[in-house]
Structure formats: C-alpha cells, structure tokens
Scaffold this motif. Structure first.
Motif, PDB file in Angstrom:
ATOM      1  N   GLY A   1       0.803  -1.215   0.000  1.00 17.76           N
ATOM      2  CA  GLY A   1       0.000   0.000   0.000  1.00 17.76           C
ATOM      3  C   GLY A   1       0.832   1.258   0.000  1.00 17.76           C
ATOM      4  N   ASP A   2       0.292   2.291   0.630  1.00 17.19           N
ATOM      5  CA  ASP A   2       0.936   3.598   0.643  1.00 17.19           C
ATOM      6  C   ASP A   2       1.871   3.796   1.829  1.00 17.19           C
ATOM      7  N   ASN A   3       2.311   2.727   2.422  1.00 19.92           N
ATOM      8  CA  ASN A   3       3.169   2.819   3.599  1.00 19.92           C
ATOM      9  C   ASN A   3       4.608   3.120   3.208  1.00 19.92           C
ATOM     10  N   ARG A   4       5.276   3.858   4.069  1.00 12.95           N
ATOM     11  CA  ARG A   4       6.684   4.198   3.839  1.00 12.95           C
ATOM     12  C   ARG A   4       7.545   2.953   3.996  1.00 12.95           C
ATOM     13  N   PRO A   5       8.622   2.834   3.228  1.00 15.76           N
ATOM     14  CA  PRO A   5       9.503   1.658   3.335  1.00 15.76           C
ATOM     15  C   PRO A   5      10.046   1.449   4.748  1.00 15.76           C
ATOM     16  N   GLU A   6      10.364   2.535   5.462  1.00 15.69           N
ATOM     17  CA  GLU A   6      10.891   2.369   6.825  1.00 15.69           C
ATOM     18  C   GLU A   6       9.838   1.795   7.765  1.00 15.69           C
ATOM     19  N   ASP A   7       8.555   2.100   7.520  1.00 19.43           N
ATOM     20  CA  ASP A   7       7.487   1.517   8.333  1.00 19.43           C
ATOM     21  C   ASP A   7       7.305   0.040   8.008  1.00 19.43           C
ATOM     22  N   VAL A   8       7.481  -0.310   6.739  1.00 15.40           N
ATOM     23  CA  VAL A   8       7.389  -1.713   6.330  1.00 15.40           C
ATOM     24  C   VAL A   8       8.541  -2.503   6.945  1.00 15.40           C
ATOM     25  N   ARG A   9       9.754  -1.933   6.922  1.00 14.39           N
ATOM     26  CA  ARG A   9      10.900  -2.593   7.548  1.00 14.39           C
ATOM     27  C   ARG A   9      10.645  -2.798   9.037  1.00 14.39           C
ATOM     28  N   TRP A  10      10.074  -1.772   9.688  1.00 12.06           N
ATOM     29  CA  TRP A  10       9.753  -1.872  11.109  1.00 12.06           C
ATOM     30  C   TRP A  10       8.768  -3.012  11.344  1.00 12.06           C
ATOM     31  N   LEU A  11       7.738  -3.086  10.527  1.00 14.54           N
ATOM     32  CA  LEU A  11       6.736  -4.139  10.676  1.00 14.54           C
ATOM     33  C   LEU A  11       7.363  -5.521  10.523  1.00 14.54           C
ATOM     34  N   LEU A  12       8.257  -5.665   9.555  1.00 16.54           N
ATOM     35  CA  LEU A  12       8.917  -6.949   9.329  1.00 16.54           C
ATOM     36  C   LEU A  12       9.868  -7.326  10.459  1.00 16.54           C
ATOM     37  N   SER A  13      10.322  -6.360  11.211  1.00 15.83           N
ATOM     38  CA  SER A  13      11.264  -6.645  12.296  1.00 15.83           C
ATOM     39  C   SER A  13      10.571  -7.113  13.573  1.00 15.83           C
ATOM     40  N   LEU A  14       9.251  -7.003  13.627  1.00 16.15           N
ATOM     41  CA  LEU A  14       8.524  -7.318  14.858  1.00 16.15           C
ATOM     42  C   LEU A  14       8.411  -8.820  15.079  1.00 16.15           C
ATOM     43  N   SER A  15       8.444  -9.184  16.349  1.00 16.48           N
ATOM     44  CA  SER A  15       8.212 -10.576  16.722  1.00 16.48           C
ATOM     45  C   SER A  15       6.705 -10.838  16.718  1.00 16.48           C
ATOM     46  N   GLU A  16       6.314 -12.079  16.891  1.00 14.25           N
ATOM     47  CA  GLU A  16       4.894 -12.424  16.869  1.00 14.25           C
ATOM     48  C   GLU A  16       4.092 -11.709  17.974  1.00 14.25           C
ATOM     49  N   PRO A  17       4.581 -11.665  19.221  1.00  8.36           N
ATOM     50  CA  PRO A  17       3.825 -10.918  20.240  1.00  8.36           C
ATOM     51  C   PRO A  17       3.723  -9.425  19.931  1.00  8.36           C
ATOM     52  N   GLU A  18       4.787  -8.866  19.342  1.00 17.44           N
ATOM     53  CA  GLU A  18       4.748  -7.449  18.970  1.00 17.44           C
ATOM     54  C   GLU A  18       3.728  -7.214  17.857  1.00 17.44           C
ATOM     55  N   LEU A  19       3.672  -8.137  16.901  1.00 13.59           N
ATOM     56  CA  LEU A  19       2.670  -8.042  15.837  1.00 13.59           C
ATOM     57  C   LEU A  19       1.257  -8.143  16.405  1.00 13.59           C
ATOM     58  N   ASP A  20       1.087  -9.016  17.389  1.00  8.98           N
ATOM     59  CA  ASP A  20      -0.217  -9.142  18.035  1.00  8.98           C
ATOM     60  C   ASP A  20      -0.663  -7.814  18.642  1.00  8.98           C
ATOM     61  N   LEU A  21       0.277  -7.103  19.245  1.00  8.49           N
ATOM     62  CA  LEU A  21      -0.058  -5.809  19.835  1.00  8.49           C
ATOM     63  C   LEU A  21      -0.463  -4.809  18.756  1.00  8.49           C
ATOM     64  N   VAL A  22       0.276  -4.759  17.664  1.00  8.28           N
ATOM     65  CA  VAL A  22      -0.044  -3.830  16.571  1.00  8.28           C
ATOM     66  C   VAL A  22      -1.413  -4.173  15.971  1.00  8.28           C
ATOM     67  N   ILE A  23      -1.681  -5.453  15.786  1.00  8.87           N
ATOM     68  CA  ILE A  23      -2.977  -5.878  15.250  1.00  8.87           C
ATOM     69  C   ILE A  23      -4.093  -5.508  16.212  1.00  8.87           C
ATOM     70  N   SER A  24      -3.853  -5.678  17.495  1.00  8.25           N
ATOM     71  CA  SER A  24      -4.863  -5.317  18.496  1.00  8.25           C
ATOM     72  C   SER A  24      -5.135  -3.818  18.500  1.00  8.25           C
ATOM     73  N   LEU A  25      -4.084  -3.019  18.320  1.00  9.84           N
ATOM     74  CA  LEU A  25      -4.282  -1.568  18.240  1.00  9.84           C
ATOM     75  C   LEU A  25      -5.142  -1.204  17.029  1.00  9.84           C
ATOM     76  N   LYS A  26      -4.878  -1.849  15.899  1.00  8.14           N
ATOM     77  CA  LYS A  26      -5.655  -1.590  14.682  1.00  8.14           C
ATOM     78  C   LYS A  26      -7.111  -2.013  14.887  1.00  8.14           C
ATOM     79  N   GLU A  27      -7.329  -3.187  15.489  1.00  8.96           N
ATOM     80  CA  GLU A  27      -8.689  -3.653  15.744  1.00  8.96           C
ATOM     81  C   GLU A  27      -9.424  -2.724  16.706  1.00  8.96           C
ATOM     82  N   LEU A  28      -8.713  -2.226  17.708  1.00  8.07           N
ATOM     83  CA  LEU A  28      -9.307  -1.281  18.643  1.00  8.07           C
ATOM     84  C   LEU A  28      -9.711   0.009  17.928  1.00  8.07           C
ATOM     85  N   ALA A  29      -8.858   0.483  17.041  1.00  6.10           N
ATOM     86  CA  ALA A  29      -9.183   1.692  16.275  1.00  6.10           C
ATOM     87  C   ALA A  29     -10.410   1.464  15.401  1.00  6.10           C
TER      88      ALA A  29
END
Length: 109
Positions: A8-36
């Motif tokens: 999508g329209d995401n910046r490459p540095e944000d994509v790199r950040w997303l790829l660097s996350l562990s599974e629990p960290e991804l769970d937190l990001v997904i939960s934040l998105k679901e909450l929003a």
C-alpha cells in the motif's frame, strides 16, 4: 520491489519496522488496529479507522511502550530490571532500525 507495492501507501521504513517485529509485537499492533476499527465504528466514523496506517500504529506502539516503561520505573519492586531490559530490546520501541531489516529482506520474503 513488487512486494513493496502490494503493501500500500506505507513508507519503506514503516514496512521494515513491521517486518522486524516478533509475533507478540505483531499481536499488539494488530490489536491496536482492531481497537481503532471498533472505536471508529462505535462513534459512527468508520472512515476514521482507515487513517490508522503503519505510521500511526508505529507511533501509538512507541507511545504505549514509553508509558509502560514510565509506569515500571515508578514501581519500587525488585526484579523489574529484566522487564526493563526486555522493553529496551523490543522493536516496537525503536524508531530507527538501522540495518536490521533491509529492503532486500522485504523482497526476499
């Protein structure tokens, strides 16, 4: 480079950040998105939830972890040093990843 386009329209540095996350960290990001999404739906502004892109989720994650760190620092318990170290190593807490994940890594996945 085709795989970056599909993100999508995401910046490459944000994509790199997303790829660097562990599974629990991804769970937190997904939960934040679901909450929003849920809160936007409740208040009747579902289109507001779409503004919560990777850049915003990254900032929210950082702020949340800084708040948790401050709360831990306020505690006077013994044994919280390991928790502080864990938060320091958490990629959610890093604004600059350096060379940890490169665009070539993104293309290879």
């Amino acid at each position: 480079m085709d795989k970056l386009v599909s993100i999508g329209d995401n910046r490459p540095e944000d994509v790199r950040w997303l790829l660097s996350l562990s599974e629990p960290e991804l769970d937190l990001v997904i939960s934040l998105k679901e909450l929003a999404l849920q809160r936007a739906k409740v208040v009747g502004h579902e289109n507001l939830a779409y503004k919560f892109d990777l850049k915003i989720l990254r900032a929210l994650s950082y702020i949340l972890l800084q708040h948790v760190r401050d709360q831990i620092n306020d505690l006077q318990f013994t044994g919280v040093d390991g928790l502080k170290e864990m938060l320091d190593e958490c990629n959610l807490n890093k604004l600059d990843l350096g060379d940890k994940a490169s665009l070539e890594d993104v293309q290879d996945k």
